[in-house]
Design a protein around this motif. Structure first.
Motif, PDB file in Angstrom:
ATOM      1  N   ALA A 116       0.847  -1.204   0.000  1.00  0.00           N
ATOM      2  CA  ALA A 116       0.000   0.000   0.000  1.00  0.00           C
ATOM      3  C   ALA A 116       0.875   1.244   0.000  1.00  0.00           C
ATOM      4  O   ALA A 116       1.821   1.353   0.780  1.00  0.00           O
ATOM      5  CB  ALA A 116      -0.911  -0.008   1.220  1.00  0.00           C
ATOM      6  N   GLN A 117       0.550   2.210  -0.879  1.00  0.00           N
ATOM      7  CA  GLN A 117       1.324   3.441  -0.982  1.00  0.00           C
ATOM      8  C   GLN A 117       0.419   4.593  -1.427  1.00  0.00           C
ATOM      9  O   GLN A 117      -0.628   4.387  -2.025  1.00  0.00           O
ATOM     10  CB  GLN A 117       2.478   3.267  -1.966  1.00  0.00           C
ATOM     11  CG  GLN A 117       2.064   2.768  -3.335  1.00  0.00           C
ATOM     12  CD  GLN A 117       3.243   2.522  -4.248  1.00  0.00           C
ATOM     13  OE1 GLN A 117       4.065   3.406  -4.445  1.00  0.00           O
ATOM     14  NE2 GLN A 117       3.318   1.314  -4.809  1.00  0.00           N
ATOM     15  N   THR A 118       0.871   5.799  -1.097  1.00  0.00           N
ATOM     16  CA  THR A 118       0.095   7.005  -1.401  1.00  0.00           C
ATOM     17  C   THR A 118       0.431   7.498  -2.804  1.00  0.00           C
ATOM     18  O   THR A 118       1.589   7.453  -3.242  1.00  0.00           O
ATOM     19  CB  THR A 118       0.401   8.103  -0.372  1.00  0.00           C
ATOM     20  OG1 THR A 118       0.214   7.575   0.943  1.00  0.00           O
ATOM     21  CG2 THR A 118      -0.521   9.297  -0.551  1.00  0.00           C
ATOM     22  N   LEU A 119      -0.614   7.994  -3.523  1.00  0.00           N
ATOM     23  CA  LEU A 119      -0.441   8.551  -4.859  1.00  0.00           C
ATOM     24  C   LEU A 119      -0.923   9.994  -4.890  1.00  0.00           C
ATOM     25  O   LEU A 119      -1.853  10.376  -4.167  1.00  0.00           O
ATOM     26  CB  LEU A 119      -1.231   7.742  -5.898  1.00  0.00           C
ATOM     27  CG  LEU A 119      -0.774   6.302  -6.167  1.00  0.00           C
ATOM     28  CD1 LEU A 119      -1.663   5.688  -7.238  1.00  0.00           C
ATOM     29  CD2 LEU A 119       0.679   6.268  -6.600  1.00  0.00           C
ATOM     30  N   ASP A 120      -0.269  10.804  -5.715  1.00  0.00           N
ATOM     31  CA  ASP A 120      -0.713  12.177  -5.951  1.00  0.00           C
ATOM     32  C   ASP A 120      -1.511  12.184  -7.252  1.00  0.00           C
ATOM     33  O   ASP A 120      -0.974  12.367  -8.339  1.00  0.00           O
ATOM     34  CB  ASP A 120       0.500  13.115  -6.034  1.00  0.00           C
ATOM     35  CG  ASP A 120       0.080  14.580  -6.146  1.00  0.00           C
ATOM     36  OD1 ASP A 120      -1.133  14.857  -5.954  1.00  0.00           O
ATOM     37  OD2 ASP A 120       0.949  15.426  -6.435  1.00  0.00           O
ATOM     38  N   LEU A 121      -2.844  11.963  -7.113  1.00  0.00           N
ATOM     39  CA  LEU A 121      -3.709  11.785  -8.269  1.00  0.00           C
ATOM     40  C   LEU A 121      -4.809  12.844  -8.256  1.00  0.00           C
ATOM     41  O   LEU A 121      -5.296  13.232  -7.197  1.00  0.00           O
ATOM     42  CB  LEU A 121      -4.340  10.383  -8.263  1.00  0.00           C
ATOM     43  CG  LEU A 121      -5.109   9.944  -9.506  1.00  0.00           C
ATOM     44  CD1 LEU A 121      -4.161   9.833 -10.699  1.00  0.00           C
ATOM     45  CD2 LEU A 121      -5.795   8.608  -9.254  1.00  0.00           C
ATOM     46  N   LYS A 122      -5.197  13.281  -9.449  1.00  0.00           N
ATOM     47  CA  LYS A 122      -6.257  14.270  -9.582  1.00  0.00           C
ATOM     48  C   LYS A 122      -7.573  13.684  -9.075  1.00  0.00           C
ATOM     49  O   LYS A 122      -7.821  12.491  -9.175  1.00  0.00           O
ATOM     50  CB  LYS A 122      -6.394  14.690 -11.045  1.00  0.00           C
ATOM     51  CG  LYS A 122      -7.426  15.777 -11.288  1.00  0.00           C
ATOM     52  CD  LYS A 122      -7.492  16.123 -12.774  1.00  0.00           C
ATOM     53  CE  LYS A 122      -8.562  17.183 -13.029  1.00  0.00           C
ATOM     54  NZ  LYS A 122      -8.669  17.516 -14.475  1.00  0.00           N
TER      55      LYS A 122
END
Length: 270
Positions: A116-122
């Protein structure tokens, strides 16, 4: 990379362009005319109408709270091995981004997902003045019920080399002079082994002291070993004995039994 895509949301509408953008960010694109498949208002659905292990990526867009455990179990079921789940949800006013992401990652891990990891997504659904957290994770590459052979490596035992020059302790040096002395065997004249049962010259067993007490009381050995009484009151105690009783001063006893003197019999009371 082509793959089957499923999009889930509890909104009334989820734009197709937002789903395609998200799949492109993840490196996927639809593999057919009905791909991606979008299901709205998932809060009212108990079971996804999707076959097991049929999707490569599942996108989840939430309006407020975290996805429930039942929904995560269903997503885990429909994903293929090594498939990807992407969850985007708004941040509550009470929690920070780190707290929300940490809680979401923990729920994914407990549901069986990995990495599990964080994404910078619109944002998938545009909402004014609301911040979103986006987390992705992967389904393990193994299926439930699969097995793997474990290669067991044999390790040789370590070799121990004994050096003759090592400082070893001599066992005989641990013995003292007292340990080396031979035990003394009692001689025939010892008061413990002689048939007369009298104290020897160098008595250490206490028989000499007992004989001294007998002399002071005026009692004979026969009177101690087989006490007798003419009046019958000698064994009852001093309160019942006459003034010339040879047993005066001794504790009560039964006639015919050996009279034993205590260790402190002749010691002063004060």
């Amino acid at each position: 990379m082509e793959g089957s895509v499923l999009a889930l949301t509890d909104h009334a509408v989820l734009p197709l362009s937002a789903v395609l953008t998200a799949t492109t960010e993840l490196g996927y694109k639809g593999s057919g005319e009905n791909d991606p498949l979008i299901i709205v208002q998932i809060s009212s659905i108990k079971e996804l109408p999707i076959e097991s292990s049929s999707k490569d990526i599942v996108i989840v867009s939430r309006m407020n709270d975290l996805p429930g455990d039942h929904l995560l179990v269903e997503i885990f079921r429909v994903l293929r091995s090594n498939g990807t789940i992407l969850i985007q949800m708004p941040l509550s006013t009470a929690e920070s981004l780190d707290e929300t992401v940490s809680t979401l990652k923990r729920k994914l891990m407990l549901s069986g997902f990995l990495d599990a990891q964080t994404l910078d997504l619109k944002q998938l659904v545009s909402t004014s003045d609301v911040k979103y957290a986006t987390v992705k994770a992967n389904k393990p590459s193994w299926e439930i019920g699969s097995s793997f052979s474990i290669k067991k490596t044999t390790q040789s035992l370590p070799k121990v080399q004994i050096d003759d020059d090592l400082d070893l302790i001599d066992e005989d040096s641990l013995l003292t002079e007292e340990d080396l002395k031979k035990p003394q065997i009692p001689v025939a004249g010892d008061c413990e082994v002689e048939s007369t049962r009298k104290a020897c010259k160098n008595c250490t067993c206490g028989r000499a002291e007992e004989e001294e007490k007998m002399v002071k009381l005026g009692l004979t050995t026969d009177q101690l070993n087989n006490p007798q009484s003419a009046c019958g009151n000698c064994g009852l105690g001093d309160a019942f004995r006459c003034g010339t009783c040879p047993y005066k001063g001794l504790r009560p006893f039964k006639l015919g039994e050996k009279v034993l003197l205590t260790d402190n019999f002749l010691m002063a009371d004060v």
